[in-house]
Motif scaffolding. Structure first.
Motif, PDB file in Angstrom:
ATOM      1  N   ARG A  59     -11.223  -8.728  -2.254  1.00  0.00           N
ATOM      2  CA  ARG A  59     -11.494  -7.370  -1.774  1.00  0.00           C
ATOM      3  C   ARG A  59     -10.277  -6.481  -1.990  1.00  0.00           C
ATOM      4  N   LEU A  60     -10.545  -5.239  -2.451  1.00  0.00           N
ATOM      5  CA  LEU A  60      -9.493  -4.253  -2.659  1.00  0.00           C
ATOM      6  C   LEU A  60      -9.929  -2.966  -1.980  1.00  0.00           C
ATOM      7  N   CYS A 144      -6.607 -14.215   2.837  1.00  0.00           N
ATOM      8  CA  CYS A 144      -5.475 -13.544   3.464  1.00  0.00           C
ATOM      9  C   CYS A 144      -5.295 -12.198   2.772  1.00  0.00           C
ATOM     10  N   CYS A 145      -4.565 -11.305   3.418  1.00  0.00           N
ATOM     11  CA  CYS A 145      -4.463  -9.929   2.933  1.00  0.00           C
ATOM     12  C   CYS A 145      -3.015  -9.460   2.905  1.00  0.00           C
ATOM     13  N   VAL A 146      -2.708  -8.627   1.909  1.00  0.00           N
ATOM     14  CA  VAL A 146      -1.418  -7.956   1.822  1.00  0.00           C
ATOM     15  C   VAL A 146      -1.686  -6.472   1.626  1.00  0.00           C
ATOM     16  N   THR A 147      -0.947  -5.638   2.364  1.00  0.00           N
ATOM     17  CA  THR A 147      -1.058  -4.182   2.236  1.00  0.00           C
ATOM     18  C   THR A 147       0.249  -3.626   1.715  1.00  0.00           C
ATOM     19  N   CYS A 148       0.181  -2.898   0.604  1.00  0.00           N
ATOM     20  CA  CYS A 148       1.327  -2.176   0.051  1.00  0.00           C
ATOM     21  C   CYS A 148       0.928  -0.715  -0.062  1.00  0.00           C
ATOM     22  N   TRP A 157      -5.134 -16.190  -2.350  1.00  0.00           N
ATOM     23  CA  TRP A 157      -3.710 -15.873  -2.277  1.00  0.00           C
ATOM     24  C   TRP A 157      -3.452 -14.573  -3.020  1.00  0.00           C
ATOM     25  N   VAL A 158      -2.444 -13.850  -2.547  1.00  0.00           N
ATOM     26  CA  VAL A 158      -2.135 -12.513  -3.062  1.00  0.00           C
ATOM     27  C   VAL A 158      -0.626 -12.374  -3.179  1.00  0.00           C
ATOM     28  N   ILE A 159      -0.166 -11.818  -4.299  1.00  0.00           N
ATOM     29  CA  ILE A 159       1.250 -11.478  -4.471  1.00  0.00           C
ATOM     30  C   ILE A 159       1.331 -10.027  -4.917  1.00  0.00           C
ATOM     31  N   ARG A 164       3.580 -11.181   0.094  1.00  0.00           N
ATOM     32  CA  ARG A 164       2.660 -12.163  -0.458  1.00  0.00           C
ATOM     33  C   ARG A 164       2.080 -12.994   0.670  1.00  0.00           C
ATOM     34  N   CYS A 165       0.932 -13.599   0.403  1.00  0.00           N
ATOM     35  CA  CYS A 165       0.310 -14.474   1.391  1.00  0.00           C
ATOM     36  C   CYS A 165      -0.504 -15.523   0.651  1.00  0.00           C
TER      37      CYS A 165
END
Length: 202
Positions: A59-60, A144-148, A157-159, A164-165
């Motif tokens: 998801r974005l 998991c989620c990362v917000t920038c 997983w997200v970088i 990152r997560c």
């Protein structure tokens, strides 16, 4: 109380399941296998490297912008990558999914998607086979989620530049062989972002 809505897209089951804690229907897809598709995704000027299970949905979402989903389906050494729009009912928060485009990606190739209202570039980096033996992840965490800035990316997983997560109970985390991958925290797990669980608890 549970309500399930089924849509079949490219052999992927898109479901919406009521989450008792929130009383809302959230869209997700059921993985077709434990293979992990690694993608480079550029949207709104941000680059994200993500790992998403075959058939699952990354998801974005952009503040005051669209909420999109990317669903990869492995086709031999290539993937069919579906772009969907996730729309939430303003009154209830219940989500619906609309297919926008599907494109075939070979390893090392990229495609541009403009159908979501904002240009999105996706490149297939690799497809990793499922883990075996004692290294096989298991557990309730699948996303998991990362917000920038204004962009939030959620996947197995997200970088991203700001963090990152990794949901290490669902997939094998990155390693340090690629500069974009970084180094995970000791023992794996989520060392940035927010850890969430699959709507069905699986």
């Amino acid at each position: 109380m549970r309500r399930v809505i089924w849509l079949v897209l490219l052999g992927v089951t898109v479901a919406a399941t009521m989450r008792p804690a929130h009383g809302q229907v959230k869209a997700y897809t059921q993985p077709l296998s434990r293979d992990t598709v690694v993608l480079h995704v550029t949207i709104n000027g941000e680059l994200a490297r993500i790992g998403v299970q075959n058939g699952a949905m990354a998801r974005l979402s952009i503040v005051n912008g669209p909420m999109l989903g990317l669903i990869p389906v492995v086709r031999g050494s290539a993937i069919d990558l579906m772009l969907v729009q996730i729309q939430a009912d303003r009154a209830t928060g219940n989500e619906g999914v609309r297919q926008l485009a599907v494109r075939r990606l070979e390893r090392g190739t990229s495609q541009r998607y403009s159908e979501g209202g904002i240009p999105l570039d996706a490149e297939l980096v690799e497809v990793n086979p499922p883990p075996v033996g004692n290294n096989a992840p298991s557990g309730p965490c699948t996303t998991c989620c990362v917000t920038c800035g204004d962009l939030t990316v959620c996947s197995c997983w997200v970088i991203m530049d700001c963090g990152r997560c990794c949901c290490d109970t669902a997939c094998i985390c990155w390693d340090s062989s690629d500069p974009l991958r970084g180094q995970p925290a000791a023992g794996g797990g989520c060392n940035a972002g927010v850890r969430t669980t699959h709507p069905t608890g699986r």
